[in-house]
Design an enzyme around this catalytic site. Structure first.
Site, PDB file in Angstrom:
ATOM      1  N   TYR A   1      -2.987   5.511  -5.066  1.00  0.00           N
ATOM      2  CA  TYR A   1      -4.239   6.247  -5.195  1.00  0.00           C
ATOM      3  C   TYR A   1      -4.003   7.423  -6.138  1.00  0.00           C
ATOM      4  O   TYR A   1      -2.859   7.809  -6.410  1.00  0.00           O
ATOM      5  CB  TYR A   1      -4.711   6.759  -3.835  1.00  0.00           C
ATOM      6  CG  TYR A   1      -5.118   5.671  -2.876  1.00  0.00           C
ATOM      7  CD1 TYR A   1      -6.366   5.065  -2.974  1.00  0.00           C
ATOM      8  CD2 TYR A   1      -4.268   5.263  -1.853  1.00  0.00           C
ATOM      9  CE1 TYR A   1      -6.751   4.067  -2.085  1.00  0.00           C
ATOM     10  CE2 TYR A   1      -4.640   4.270  -0.961  1.00  0.00           C
ATOM     11  CZ  TYR A   1      -5.882   3.676  -1.085  1.00  0.00           C
ATOM     12  OH  TYR A   1      -6.256   2.694  -0.211  1.00  0.00           O
TER      13      TYR A   1
ATOM     14  N   LYS B   1      -8.209  -1.387  -9.477  1.00  0.00           N
ATOM     15  CA  LYS B   1      -8.905  -2.073  -8.378  1.00  0.00           C
ATOM     16  C   LYS B   1     -10.145  -1.295  -7.969  1.00  0.00           C
ATOM     17  O   LYS B   1     -10.098  -0.083  -7.772  1.00  0.00           O
ATOM     18  CB  LYS B   1      -7.956  -2.200  -7.182  1.00  0.00           C
ATOM     19  CG  LYS B   1      -8.529  -2.946  -5.988  1.00  0.00           C
ATOM     20  CD  LYS B   1      -7.467  -3.100  -4.915  1.00  0.00           C
ATOM     21  CE  LYS B   1      -7.991  -3.851  -3.704  1.00  0.00           C
ATOM     22  NZ  LYS B   1      -9.019  -3.065  -2.983  1.00  0.00           N
TER      23      LYS B   1
ATOM     24  N   THR C   1      -5.940   1.928  -7.008  1.00  0.00           N
ATOM     25  CA  THR C   1      -7.167   1.706  -6.235  1.00  0.00           C
ATOM     26  C   THR C   1      -8.111   2.884  -6.410  1.00  0.00           C
ATOM     27  O   THR C   1      -7.743   4.036  -6.155  1.00  0.00           O
ATOM     28  CB  THR C   1      -6.835   1.519  -4.743  1.00  0.00           C
ATOM     29  OG1 THR C   1      -6.074   0.315  -4.590  1.00  0.00           O
ATOM     30  CG2 THR C   1      -8.100   1.412  -3.915  1.00  0.00           C
TER      31      THR C   1
ATOM     32  N   HIS D   1     -13.689  -2.527  -1.749  1.00  0.00           N
ATOM     33  CA  HIS D   1     -12.722  -2.099  -0.726  1.00  0.00           C
ATOM     34  C   HIS D   1     -13.018  -2.765   0.622  1.00  0.00           C
ATOM     35  O   HIS D   1     -12.968  -2.136   1.678  1.00  0.00           O
ATOM     36  CB  HIS D   1     -12.731  -0.573  -0.576  1.00  0.00           C
ATOM     37  CG  HIS D   1     -11.386  -0.012  -0.208  1.00  0.00           C
ATOM     38  ND1 HIS D   1     -10.632   0.746  -1.068  1.00  0.00           N
ATOM     39  CD2 HIS D   1     -10.647  -0.112   0.923  1.00  0.00           C
ATOM     40  CE1 HIS D   1      -9.494   1.099  -0.478  1.00  0.00           C
ATOM     41  NE2 HIS D   1      -9.488   0.584   0.728  1.00  0.00           N
TER      42      HIS D   1
ATOM     43  N   SER E   1       0.809  -1.206   0.000  1.00  0.00           N
ATOM     44  CA  SER E   1       0.000   0.000   0.000  1.00  0.00           C
ATOM     45  C   SER E   1       0.851   1.268   0.000  1.00  0.00           C
ATOM     46  O   SER E   1       1.938   1.314   0.574  1.00  0.00           O
ATOM     47  CB  SER E   1      -0.898   0.003   1.246  1.00  0.00           C
ATOM     48  OG  SER E   1      -1.575   1.236   1.383  1.00  0.00           O
TER      49      SER E   1
END
Length: 391
Positions: free
Chosen positions: A130, A254, A156, A278, A108
Site C-alpha cells: 500500500y 491493483k 493496491t 477490493h 499481503s
C-alpha cells in the site's frame, strides 16, 4: 476421520463457517456499507451465459498462460489477503499449495507470515504494497522484497477506508493478550477443531504484520500498520510513477475500474493492472470488475497485462473473465475457505475445482488453448457491460 474433500467452493464456505470463530468468518466476508458491490461481484458472473458447441471438441486442452513474467499452469493468481488467522500455517500453507499447482502467490503487506518464509515456500511470490509509511519506508520494503527473492510488486489502490456495514463489523482485537483471549474464549470454544489446531502447536494468532516491520524492530500490530496506512496522504500519479521507478521488475497496479485510470497505469510503465473493487470492500456501489473489464482490456490490453479480481468462485468464472479480455484472474475468499477447512490440502482442493471447471468449459466451447476464448463464446445480456472514464 471424516472426508475433508469438497466438490465446490460453496461447500468449502459452508464448512468454513462451521469451523472458524464467527469474528474470523465475518472478517473474511467483509464487504462495505450496504454490500452492493460485494453481492454484485458474484451475481454479475451469473448473468453471463455460454454458447457451447456439440461436436469437433478438442481431446486435449491447454490452459497455461504467462503473467508478470511468470508461467502459470492456468490463468489463476493467489490474491494477497491480510492476516490469515483461519489456519495456523496461514500464508505458508497457501504458498505451498500454489507451488504444487504451478501458480504464483500474492502476499499481503498485512500478512501474518514474513515474505522470507513465503518465498521459501513459493519462489514465484508477488509482494503487495500500500502507499504507506513514506517514501524512505517504502524503499526499505522494496529492498527487503528484492533481497527475499520476490518476483514482482502489486500496488493496491482500491481502498477508501469506508466505515460501517449494515450487518455489523466483526470484532478484531488490537493484540492477543489475556483480556482479549478471555473475551474471545466463547467463540474459540464453540469451534473446538479450529481452537485445537492452534493450541496443539502453542501458536495462538498474534495479529502482527511482519512485512510492515522496520529493520530490527518488532512487527507492528494489524491496527498499528493500518493506522500508518490510513494516516498517509493518498498518492498522486507522480507518486505511483516514482514507486514504479524504484522496482526494476514486474509491477502491477491493483484496483482499476476506469479506462482513463487504466491509460495512466499504462503510461507510467506498469507491467499489469488488476480490474478490482477490493472484493466489494471499497467504495460501495462500484460496478463489479467483470462488467468493467472489456472496456479496459480493449483500451490497454495490448500494452499492459490485464487481470481481474473479484467474485471468482468457479472455473466457469475464470473462463468468462478470460473471454472478456483478462489474462488471468486473482482469487481471495475462495482459497481462504479452503485454507480454513483443510489447510494446504484445502487450498489445493479449491485450485483443483477451478482447474476442472476451466477444462470443462474449454471442452464445451471447443477451445484447445485458453488464448482462443473471446466474447463470442458468451451470452452477454443487454446493458451488462459498463465503460467508465472513457474519452
Amino acid at each position: 476421520m471424516a472426508n475433508k474433500w469438497f466438490e465446490t467452493v460453496a461447500v468449502a464456505q459452508r464448512r468454513a463457517e462451521k469451523r472458524v470463530p464467527s469474528s474470523v468468518y465475518n472478517a473474511i466476508i467483509g464487504g462495505a456499507e450496504k454490500g452492493l458491490s460485494l453481492a454484485s461481484n458474484q451475481r454479475s458472473f451469473d448473468d453471463l451465459g455460454f454458447a457451447p458447441h456439440v461436436a469437433g471438441l478438442p481431446a486435449e486442452r491447454s490452459m497455461a498462460t504467462r503473467v508478470m513474467g511468470l508461467d502459470l499452469s492456468m490463468p489463476v493468481i493467489i490474491s494477497p489477503t491480510g492476516v490469515q488467522a483461519v489456519h495456523p500455517e496461514g500464508e505458508v500453507a497457501v504458498a505451498r499449495a500454489a507451488t504444487n499447482r504451478g501458480l504464483p502467490m500474492g502476499l499481503s503487506s498485512f500478512a501474518s507470515r514474513s515474505m522470507e518464509e513465503v518465498v521459501a515456500a513459493n519462489p514465484n511470490t508477488l509482494f503487495q504494497m500500500y502507499w504507506s509509511g513514506g517514501r524512505d519506508v517504502m524503499v526499505q520494503r522494496l529492498e527487503r522484497a528484492r533481497a527475499a527473492g520476490v518476483k514482482g510488486i502489486i500496488l493496491t489502490l482500491d481502498w477508501t477506508f469506508s466505515n460501517g456495514r449494515d450487518w455489523g463489523s466483526p470484532f478484531i482485537p488490537e493484540k492477543m493478550n489475556l483480556r482479549t483471549m478471555i473475551k474471545l474464549s466463547p467463540q474459540a470454544l464453540s469451534r473446538p477443531r479450529w481452537f485445537w489446531s492452534y493450541l496443539r502447536l502453542l501458536d495462538i494468532p498474534d495479529l502482527t504484520t511482519p512485512n510492515m516491520a522496520a529493520p530490527g524492530a518488532a512487527p507492528p500490530t494489524f491496527f498499528g500498520a493500518y493506522y500508518e496506512w490510513m494516516t498517509m496522504p493518498p498518492p498522486s500519479w507522480d507518486d505511483i510513477a516514482w514507486l514504479r521507478s524504484q522496482w526494476d521488475g514486474p509491477f502491477m497496479v491493483k484496483g482499476v475500474c476506469r479506462v482513463d485510470d487504466a491509460k495512466r497505469v499504462r503510461d507510467l510503465g506498469a507491467t499489469a493492472l488488476s480490474v478490482s473493487n477490493h472484493g466489494g470492500n471499497n467504495l460501495d456501489g462500484t460496478p463489479s470488475p467483470i462488467r468493467a473489464l472489456p472496456a479496459i482490456a480493449e483500451a490497454v490490453g495490448s500494452e499492459v497485462e490485464v487481470v481481474l479480481d473479484g467474485g471468482v468462485r468457479r472455473g466457469s468464472d475464470v473462463v468468462k473473465a478470460v473471454a472478456l479480455g483478462a489474462r488471468a484472474v486473482m482469487i481471495g475468499r475462495a482459497y481462504l475457505w479452503g485454507l480454513a477447512v483443510n489447510g494446504q490440502a484445502g487450498v489445493e482442493n479449491v485450485l483443483d475445482i477451478l482447474r476442472g471447471g476451466i477444462d470443462a468449459c474449454m471442452l464445451g466451447l471447443a477451445k484447445s488453448d485458453i488464448s482462443e476464448l473471446g466474447p463470442d463464446d458468451l451470452v452477454i445480456p443487454p446493458g451488462f457491460l459498463v465503460t467508465l472514464g472513457a474519452d
